[in-house]
Design a protein around this motif. Sequence first.
Motif, short mmCIF file in Angstrom:
data_model
loop_
_atom_site.label_atom_id
_atom_site.label_comp_id
_atom_site.label_asym_id
_atom_site.label_seq_id
_atom_site.Cartn_x
_atom_site.Cartn_y
_atom_site.Cartn_z
N ASN A 87 -2.11 5.40 3.40
CA ASN A 87 -1.84 3.96 3.49
C ASN A 87 -1.74 3.39 2.08
N CYS A 88 -0.62 2.83 1.76
CA CYS A 88 -0.42 2.28 0.42
C CYS A 88 -0.10 0.79 0.53
N VAL A 89 -1.01 -0.04 0.05
CA VAL A 89 -0.77 -1.48 0.05
C VAL A 89 0.03 -1.82 -1.21
N VAL A 90 1.18 -2.44 -1.01
CA VAL A 90 2.04 -2.72 -2.17
C VAL A 90 1.89 -4.17 -2.61
N ILE A 91 1.58 -4.34 -3.88
CA ILE A 91 1.38 -5.68 -4.44
C ILE A 91 2.31 -5.85 -5.65
N LYS A 92 3.00 -6.98 -5.67
CA LYS A 92 4.01 -7.21 -6.71
C LYS A 92 3.40 -7.18 -8.11
N GLU A 93 4.09 -6.56 -9.01
CA GLU A 93 3.68 -6.43 -10.41
C GLU A 93 2.30 -5.82 -10.57
N PHE A 94 1.94 -5.03 -9.62
CA PHE A 94 0.63 -4.38 -9.64
C PHE A 94 0.84 -2.89 -9.44
N ASN A 95 1.47 -2.53 -8.32
CA ASN A 95 1.77 -1.11 -8.10
C ASN A 95 3.17 -0.89 -7.52
N ASP A 96 4.00 -1.94 -7.55
CA ASP A 96 5.33 -1.78 -6.94
C ASP A 96 6.23 -0.84 -7.74
N ASP A 97 5.84 -0.55 -8.99
CA ASP A 97 6.64 0.41 -9.77
C ASP A 97 6.31 1.86 -9.37
N GLU A 98 5.42 2.04 -8.39
CA GLU A 98 5.11 3.40 -7.93
C GLU A 98 5.69 3.71 -6.55
N ILE A 99 6.45 2.77 -6.02
CA ILE A 99 7.01 2.98 -4.67
C ILE A 99 7.80 4.29 -4.61
N LEU A 100 8.63 4.51 -5.62
CA LEU A 100 9.46 5.72 -5.59
C LEU A 100 8.62 6.98 -5.76
N ASP A 101 7.55 6.90 -6.56
CA ASP A 101 6.67 8.08 -6.72
C ASP A 101 6.05 8.47 -5.38
N PHE A 102 5.60 7.46 -4.64
CA PHE A 102 5.02 7.75 -3.32
C PHE A 102 6.09 8.31 -2.39
N ALA A 103 7.28 7.71 -2.43
CA ALA A 103 8.35 8.17 -1.54
C ALA A 103 8.70 9.63 -1.86
N GLU A 104 8.79 9.93 -3.15
CA GLU A 104 9.14 11.30 -3.58
C GLU A 104 8.09 12.32 -3.15
N LEU A 105 6.85 11.87 -3.06
CA LEU A 105 5.77 12.78 -2.67
C LEU A 105 6.05 13.44 -1.31
N THR A 106 6.80 12.74 -0.46
CA THR A 106 7.08 13.29 0.88
C THR A 106 8.02 14.49 0.82
N LYS A 107 8.60 14.74 -0.36
CA LYS A 107 9.46 15.93 -0.49
C LYS A 107 8.62 17.16 -0.78
N LYS A 108 7.44 16.91 -1.36
CA LYS A 108 6.59 18.05 -1.73
C LYS A 108 5.47 18.30 -0.73
N LYS A 109 5.05 17.24 -0.06
CA LYS A 109 3.89 17.34 0.83
C LYS A 109 4.25 16.78 2.20
N PRO A 110 3.58 17.29 3.25
CA PRO A 110 3.93 16.81 4.60
C PRO A 110 3.26 15.48 4.95
N TYR A 111 2.91 14.70 3.94
CA TYR A 111 2.19 13.45 4.19
C TYR A 111 3.11 12.39 4.83
N HIS A 112 2.48 11.53 5.61
CA HIS A 112 3.19 10.36 6.11
C HIS A 112 2.75 9.18 5.26
N ILE A 113 3.63 8.72 4.40
CA ILE A 113 3.29 7.57 3.55
C ILE A 113 3.59 6.30 4.34
N ARG A 114 2.61 5.42 4.40
CA ARG A 114 2.85 4.16 5.11
C ARG A 114 2.68 3.01 4.13
#
Length: 330
Positions: free
Chosen positions: A160-187
């Motif tokens: 579970n990733c809570v996205v907050i503007k100018e706080f962690n929104d620059d990591e959205i793509l890193d989390f999305a990319e993680l699904t290519k390496k791991k079978p995680y369900h990112i929400r």
Amino acid sequence: MSKLIDSYNRSIDYLRLSVTDRCNLRCVYCMPAEGIPLMDFHDILRYEELLRIATIAARHGITKLRITGGEPLVRKGIAEFIKELARLPGVEDLSLTTNGVLLKEFASSLKKAGLTRVNVSLDSLRPERFNKITRGDFLNNVLEGLEEAEMAGLNPVKINCVVIKEFNDDEILDFAELTKKKPYHIRFIEYMPFEAGAAWDRDKCISSSQIMEKINSLQNLVPLVNLEKRTGPARRYKFHDAIGEIGFISPVSDHFCGSCNRLRLTADGKLRTCLFSDDEIDIKNVMRGGCTDRELEDLLFNAVRKKPERHHISDNIFKKCSRTMSFIGG
Ligand code: SAM
Ligand code: SF4
């Protein structure tokens, strides 16, 4: 046995049990740095009380239970409690939400106890930022916990990733990319309005469609047909070459109240029929007053009848909830 159906014809089959208000982190959007005034131990429901409520709920169509908190893994005896819940007839899905700090230690015993799956809250993959968000230096523990959960077979492992503007929104793509390496369900979850250390304001929210747009700019997401019997409020997607999934939960921009199937029990024994409504029904005192199972059932049915049609967080008149998420359990 009669089922729990509310006044808007929604079938209620999901109960979230908060087992503690204690936590080993202090996430900025959930708690102030000094923590919150803690409940007296006596006010927290004992396991046998929680079990009694869960048993009655399961008799009336609750098939899905989630353990939450506070941090559920800090409560002593949690695996034994889960074992009891797993034995309840009718319970098909038994899950737990955790910050993951203690998951490495607990994953295998939770699985053996009968836990089906786990949701791990993780808002940053960068150590410094993780420390800033959670006010704790435990990113490695959480990452190891994720690995251990996967190995133990607590599938799927959801993040579970809570996205907050100018706080962690620059990591959205890193989390999305993680699904290519791991079978995680990112929400990805929209930041919700609660009274906590950090003041919520609408400008800090990023909508699911904005998050999705960002991800699509990297690579197109493929929508997933909801094949599972129970999929929850997430809209699900994946990259065609990924082993994991990406889901969007949009309580702020696009409420899913029409299909809400949930009840929540706070650690001090208050039943909440809507995450965002401060109306609570006291179960603990009724139970400790010596009520019968029949009376408990009536309480449950009455609560369900009063479940509101929808929340009002997108309305101008909305007042933030006075309880923090750590009390309610998310
Ligand atoms: N301690 C556990 C954990 O962090 O997973 C369980 C309890 S925590 C209150 C449950 C979930 O609520 C976490 O995923 C957390 O990120 C989420 N949460 C807390 N405050 C929030 C907020 N204001 N908006 C969105 N999600 C929030
Ligand atoms: Fe603790 Fe979970 Fe709240 Fe973070 S979100 S402070 S881990 S209860």
